[in-house]
Write a protein that holds these residues in place. Structure first.
Motif, PDB file in Angstrom:
ATOM      1  N   LEU A  87      12.785 -82.774-106.244  1.00  9.88           N
ATOM      2  CA  LEU A  87      11.556 -83.270-106.862  1.00  9.88           C
ATOM      3  C   LEU A  87      11.861 -84.214-108.018  1.00  9.88           C
ATOM      4  CD1 LEU A  87       9.650 -79.868-107.086  1.00  9.88           C
ATOM      5  CD2 LEU A  87       9.083 -81.738-105.530  1.00  9.88           C
ATOM      6  N   ALA A  88      10.922 -85.109-108.284  1.00  8.60           N
ATOM      7  CA  ALA A  88      10.918 -85.896-109.519  1.00  8.60           C
ATOM      8  C   ALA A  88       9.874 -85.228-110.411  1.00  8.60           C
ATOM      9  CB  ALA A  88      10.561 -87.350-109.243  1.00  8.60           C
ATOM     10  N   LEU A  89      10.329 -84.331-111.290  1.00  9.25           N
ATOM     11  CA  LEU A  89       9.431 -83.418-111.989  1.00  9.25           C
ATOM     12  C   LEU A  89       8.391 -84.120-112.859  1.00  9.25           C
ATOM     13  CD1 LEU A  89      11.985 -80.639-113.011  1.00  9.25           C
ATOM     14  CD2 LEU A  89      10.332 -80.592-111.130  1.00  9.25           C
ATOM     15  N   ALA A  90       8.723 -85.283-113.392  1.00  6.72           N
ATOM     16  CA  ALA A  90       7.781 -85.980-114.275  1.00  6.72           C
ATOM     17  C   ALA A  90       6.721 -86.765-113.500  1.00  6.72           C
ATOM     18  CB  ALA A  90       8.540 -86.924-115.206  1.00  6.72           C
ATOM     19  N   MET A  91       6.950 -86.968-112.202  1.00  4.37           N
ATOM     20  CA  MET A  91       5.997 -87.731-111.398  1.00  4.37           C
ATOM     21  C   MET A  91       4.893 -86.829-110.871  1.00  4.37           C
ATOM     22  SD  MET A  91       8.617 -90.219-109.284  1.00  4.37           S
ATOM     23  CE  MET A  91       7.314 -90.869-108.233  1.00  4.37           C
ATOM     24  N   PRO A  92       3.723 -87.395-110.565  1.00  9.35           N
ATOM     25  CA  PRO A  92       2.620 -86.573-110.065  1.00  9.35           C
ATOM     26  C   PRO A  92       2.890 -86.018-108.672  1.00  9.35           C
ATOM     27  CG  PRO A  92       2.010 -88.901-110.068  1.00  9.35           C
ATOM     28  CD  PRO A  92       3.322 -88.799-110.780  1.00  9.35           C
ATOM     29  N   ILE A  93       2.120 -85.017-108.312  1.00  4.76           N
ATOM     30  CA  ILE A  93       2.299 -84.344-107.023  1.00  4.76           C
ATOM     31  C   ILE A  93       2.196 -85.333-105.874  1.00  4.76           C
ATOM     32  CG2 ILE A  93       1.254 -82.670-105.457  1.00  4.76           C
ATOM     33  CD1 ILE A  93       0.287 -81.163-107.994  1.00  4.76           C
ATOM     34  N   TYR A  94       1.165 -86.170-105.884  1.00  5.79           N
ATOM     35  CA  TYR A  94       0.932 -87.038-104.727  1.00  5.79           C
ATOM     36  C   TYR A  94       2.074 -88.028-104.525  1.00  5.79           C
ATOM     37  CZ  TYR A  94      -0.576 -91.146-107.479  1.00  5.79           C
ATOM     38  OH  TYR A  94      -0.623 -92.237-108.325  1.00  5.79           O
ATOM     39  N   GLN A  95       2.684 -88.500-105.603  1.00  6.38           N
ATOM     40  CA  GLN A  95       3.801 -89.436-105.444  1.00  6.38           C
ATOM     41  C   GLN A  95       5.056 -88.732-104.951  1.00  6.38           C
ATOM     42  OE1 GLN A  95       4.194 -91.533-109.181  1.00  6.38           O
ATOM     43  NE2 GLN A  95       2.543 -92.962-108.696  1.00  6.38           N
ATOM     44  N   ASN A  96       5.275 -87.495-105.377  1.00  2.68           N
ATOM     45  CA  ASN A  96       6.394 -86.724-104.837  1.00  2.68           C
ATOM     46  C   ASN A  96       6.226 -86.508-103.335  1.00  2.68           C
ATOM     47  OD1 ASN A  96       8.585 -85.272-106.703  1.00  2.68           O
ATOM     48  ND2 ASN A  96       6.738 -85.613-107.930  1.00  2.68           N
ATOM     49  N   MET A  97       5.015 -86.190-102.937  1.00  2.00           N
ATOM     50  CA  MET A  97       4.781 -85.886-101.524  1.00  2.00           C
ATOM     51  C   MET A  97       4.943 -87.100-100.619  1.00  2.00           C
ATOM     52  SD  MET A  97       1.840 -83.112-100.769  1.00  2.00           S
ATOM     53  CE  MET A  97       2.161 -81.356-100.906  1.00  2.00           C
ATOM     54  N   VAL A 128       4.422 -82.752-111.140  1.00  2.00           N
ATOM     55  CA  VAL A 128       4.847 -81.628-110.313  1.00  2.00           C
ATOM     56  C   VAL A 128       5.619 -80.602-111.138  1.00  2.00           C
ATOM     57  CG1 VAL A 128       7.080 -82.536-109.544  1.00  2.00           C
ATOM     58  CG2 VAL A 128       5.735 -81.115-108.001  1.00  2.00           C
ATOM     59  N   GLY A 129       6.190 -81.036-112.263  1.00  2.00           N
ATOM     60  CA  GLY A 129       6.923 -80.125-113.125  1.00  2.00           C
ATOM     61  C   GLY A 129       6.050 -79.085-113.793  1.00  2.00           C
ATOM     62  N   THR A 130       4.722 -79.275-113.775  1.00  2.00           N
ATOM     63  CA  THR A 130       3.815 -78.295-114.382  1.00  2.00           C
ATOM     64  C   THR A 130       3.460 -77.167-113.422  1.00  2.00           C
ATOM     65  OG1 THR A 130       1.818 -79.511-113.694  1.00  2.00           O
ATOM     66  CG2 THR A 130       2.803 -80.103-115.825  1.00  2.00           C
ATOM     67  N   LEU A 131       3.875 -77.269-112.165  1.00  2.00           N
ATOM     68  CA  LEU A 131       3.523 -76.258-111.169  1.00  2.00           C
ATOM     69  C   LEU A 131       4.464 -75.060-111.248  1.00  2.00           C
ATOM     70  CD1 LEU A 131       2.891 -78.481-108.001  1.00  2.00           C
ATOM     71  CD2 LEU A 131       1.235 -77.711-109.709  1.00  2.00           C
ATOM     72  N   SER A 132       4.023 -73.949-110.698  1.00  2.00           N
ATOM     73  CA  SER A 132       4.878 -72.779-110.562  1.00  2.00           C
ATOM     74  C   SER A 132       5.970 -73.064-109.521  1.00  2.00           C
ATOM     75  CB  SER A 132       4.058 -71.571-110.113  1.00  2.00           C
ATOM     76  OG  SER A 132       3.564 -71.779-108.787  1.00  2.00           O
ATOM     77  N   ASN A 135       4.696 -73.205-105.869  1.00  2.00           N
ATOM     78  CA  ASN A 135       3.943 -74.417-105.557  1.00  2.00           C
ATOM     79  C   ASN A 135       4.845 -75.649-105.534  1.00  2.00           C
ATOM     80  OD1 ASN A 135       1.094 -73.690-105.125  1.00  2.00           O
ATOM     81  ND2 ASN A 135       1.226 -72.866-107.191  1.00  2.00           N
ATOM     82  N   GLN A 136       5.873 -75.671-106.376  1.00  2.00           N
ATOM     83  CA  GLN A 136       6.848 -76.760-106.290  1.00  2.00           C
ATOM     84  C   GLN A 136       7.528 -76.764-104.920  1.00  2.00           C
ATOM     85  OE1 GLN A 136       9.668 -76.851-109.511  1.00  2.00           O
ATOM     86  NE2 GLN A 136       8.094 -76.949-111.089  1.00  2.00           N
ATOM     87  N   GLN A 137       7.850 -75.569-104.426  1.00  2.00           N
ATOM     88  CA  GLN A 137       8.487 -75.493-103.107  1.00  2.00           C
ATOM     89  C   GLN A 137       7.555 -76.019-102.025  1.00  2.00           C
ATOM     90  OE1 GLN A 137      11.347 -75.409-102.164  1.00  2.00           O
ATOM     91  NE2 GLN A 137      12.019 -73.596-101.073  1.00  2.00           N
ATOM     92  N   LYS A 138       6.270 -75.768-102.154  1.00  2.00           N
ATOM     93  CA  LYS A 138       5.313 -76.291-101.182  1.00  2.00           C
ATOM     94  C   LYS A 138       5.289 -77.817-101.198  1.00  2.00           C
ATOM     95  CE  LYS A 138       2.243 -72.261-101.278  1.00  2.00           C
ATOM     96  NZ  LYS A 138       0.884 -71.760-101.618  1.00  2.00           N
ATOM     97  N   VAL A 139       5.427 -78.402-102.391  1.00  2.00           N
ATOM     98  CA  VAL A 139       5.448 -79.871-102.482  1.00  2.00           C
ATOM     99  C   VAL A 139       6.686 -80.421-101.764  1.00  2.00           C
ATOM    100  CG1 VAL A 139       5.595 -81.843-104.052  1.00  2.00           C
ATOM    101  CG2 VAL A 139       4.123 -79.907-104.631  1.00  2.00           C
TER     102      VAL A 139
END
Length: 512
Positions: free
Chosen positions: A359-369, A410-414, A417-421
């Protein structure tokens, strides 16, 4: 057995009249659209280990961030030695004697061990410059207290995960921390390394340190912890002495229900070979690996730490290059020289260390996905946000991702949930083969069942799955076949029928 009383003070319930070093009273933490903590209380006592238990998303990480000065709570108070305190920042928490050792140690690879131990509070000469000699001498003394011979001059990047934990503990000792938080410290350790860590924990207890221990492994909690607190949905739902309550009751507190079927594997009609691996070799990590992976099959890969499991799968994904060997995908020869080649062919890899490598923890969920699928979300060479959101939303809904919005980092997720991303971003590439390296590492018992159900669903849809796991129940419960590795070699291939944990352990240890 009756559940721990919820209307009794944790202080009274856990340790009678003994005074707590630290108390959290009525702590609430609110983020936009989410109440991460709702009036929770927690007490930590000298010479005691308190287990903090809960599903991913229950609020454990938020509480740790409040204790370490990263967040300031919206409501409630923190009491240290009977005095109210406000941790305005991490330095204030450290000054109050609070330090944390995380699952993925928050240290600096390019600095030396000594520099990491004394970062931010290095000893000074009378001229105000860093006293390097005294810093390295004190570092050596702290490591010696931990019965470690790590050289303080060695760079952190050259150490194992277990050694990094020792450095983090030495750092805690360097500031004379009285409250030590251990967040999933054993997730990537061998049994011997866990035993060594627990020896150190017992030593810290004997010194009067108060320890908050977070783990999803009940056997470890019952071995090392004195007290417990259970969180569910941001609330403290139970607490007491751990030895006075059973595991089943704790699970019911965690999830609000009984978890009877931890491995909901569907019956799937296995198809023909999709991936064929023939005589795969690496110069240093593995040798003579041959197997096939069938359509709709879950192939478990089991072995002790250092057996070469992850190294083999990283080579299949193009992270490292094999010395020799042949790959065939759907009957055609395949040459993989990089991860890009693997992704283009339809092979993807969910890494063990999701935070560092997935993951790129500082980037938003949608951009990681959407990172691996930019050609599908772009128009004429330009990113199209609407397309990115649409693709991310599709897989977020499919995976039941719990987040306030797809635009949050994405870094704010548990952890769950990070694993789901991570899984979602690779499913968005529509792969033929997915490699899952320790897919439920650091995930609580309730979330594990959900991940296992989803893995089984993917197999039923025809996806071919390689699943690396160190957990025997997971291997036994989810695999159609199991490949066992020992010291870089194949130690056996086992069918599901008649598969036993004894057979796998004998093969993995060479005691067949």
């Amino acid at each position: 057995m009756k559940p721990a009383l919820q209307n009794v003070s944790p202080a009274a319930s856990a340790s009678g009249s003994e005074a707590a070093i630290l108390e959290m009273r009525g702590i609430s933490q609110i983020f936009p659209g989410v109440k991460a903590l709702d009036g929770v209380s927690l007490s930590l006592y000298p010479g005691k280990v308190t287990a903090l238990i809960g599903e991913n998303g229950a609020g454990k990480s938020t509480l740790v961030k409040i204790l370490t000065g990263i967040y300031r709570p919206n409501e409630g108070e923190i009491i240290v030695d009977g005095q109210p305190m406000a941790f305005a920042n991490a330095q204030a928490a450290m000054n109050a004697g609070v330090t944390a050792i995380h699952q993925e140690t928050v240290l600096f690879d390019e600095l030396s061990v000594g520099e990491n131990i004394f970062l931010g509070h290095a000893p000074r000469t009378r001229f105000g410059t860093i006293d390097w000699s005294r810093m390295m001498k004190r570092s050596a003394e702290l490591l010696h207290r931990l019965e470690s011979n790590i050289d303080p001059l060695v760079r952190l990047k050259d150490l194992s995960i277990a050694q990094r934990h020792l450095v983090a503990i030495a750092r805690a000792l360097s500031v004379e921390a009285r409250i030590v938080i251990m967040d999933e410290p054993t997730a990537a350790l061998s049994r011997k390394e866990i035993d060594d860590l627990f020896r150190i924990v017992r030593s810290l207890k004997s010194q009067g340190k108060a320890i908050l221990f977070i783990s999803h492994k009940f056997d470890e909690l019952y071995e090392i912890a004195d007290n417990f607190v259970v969180f569910r949905d941001g609330r403290a739902v139970g607490h007491g002495r751990l030895g006075e309550i059973g595991q089943d009751e704790i699970v019911r507190m965690m999830v609000g229900r009984e978890v009877k079927d931890a491995f909901p594997k569907q019956v799937v009609r296995i198809g023909g070979p999709v991936l064929e691996v023939d005589n795969y070799c690496h110069p240093t990590e593995f040798k003579d690996i041959s197997f096939n992976l069938k359509r709709g099959e879950i192939l478990g890969v089991y072995g002790l730490i250092g057996a070469g499991r992850s190294e083999l799968c990283q080579s299949l994904f193009g992270i490292t290059k094999p010395a020799k060997g042949r790959l065939r995908l759907e009957g055609r020869d395949l040459s993989i020289r990089s991860p890009s080649d693997a992704i283009s062919a339809g092979i993807v890899y969910v890494p063990e260390e999701r935070g560092r490598h997935g993951l790129a923890l500082a980037m938003p969920i949608y951009q990681n996905m959407t990172l691996p699928s930019l050609t599908r979300t772009s128009r004429k060479g330009f990113l199209h946000a609407a397309n990115e959101f649409a693709l991310a939303r599709r897989y977020a809904e499919r995976l039941d991702l719990r987040a306030a919005a797809l635009s949050v980092p994405v870094g704010t997720l548990s952890g769950g949930n990070q694993q789901k991303v991570v899984i979602g971003k690779w499913l968005a590439t529509q792969p033929k083969v997915i490699i899952l390296d320790e897919p439920t590492k650091g995930i609580d018992i309730g979330s594990k069942a959900a991940v296992h159900a989803f893995i089984s669903e993917l197999a039923a849809e025809g996806l071919s799955i390689i699943m690396i796991s160190s957990e025997l129940p997971e291997i036994l419960g989810m695999s159609d076949r199991v490949l066992v590795m020992k010291e870089g070699l194949m130690a056996g291939m086992f069918d599901r029928d008649g598969l036993t944990p004894e057979a796998l352990v004998r093969a993995a240890t060479g005691n067949a």
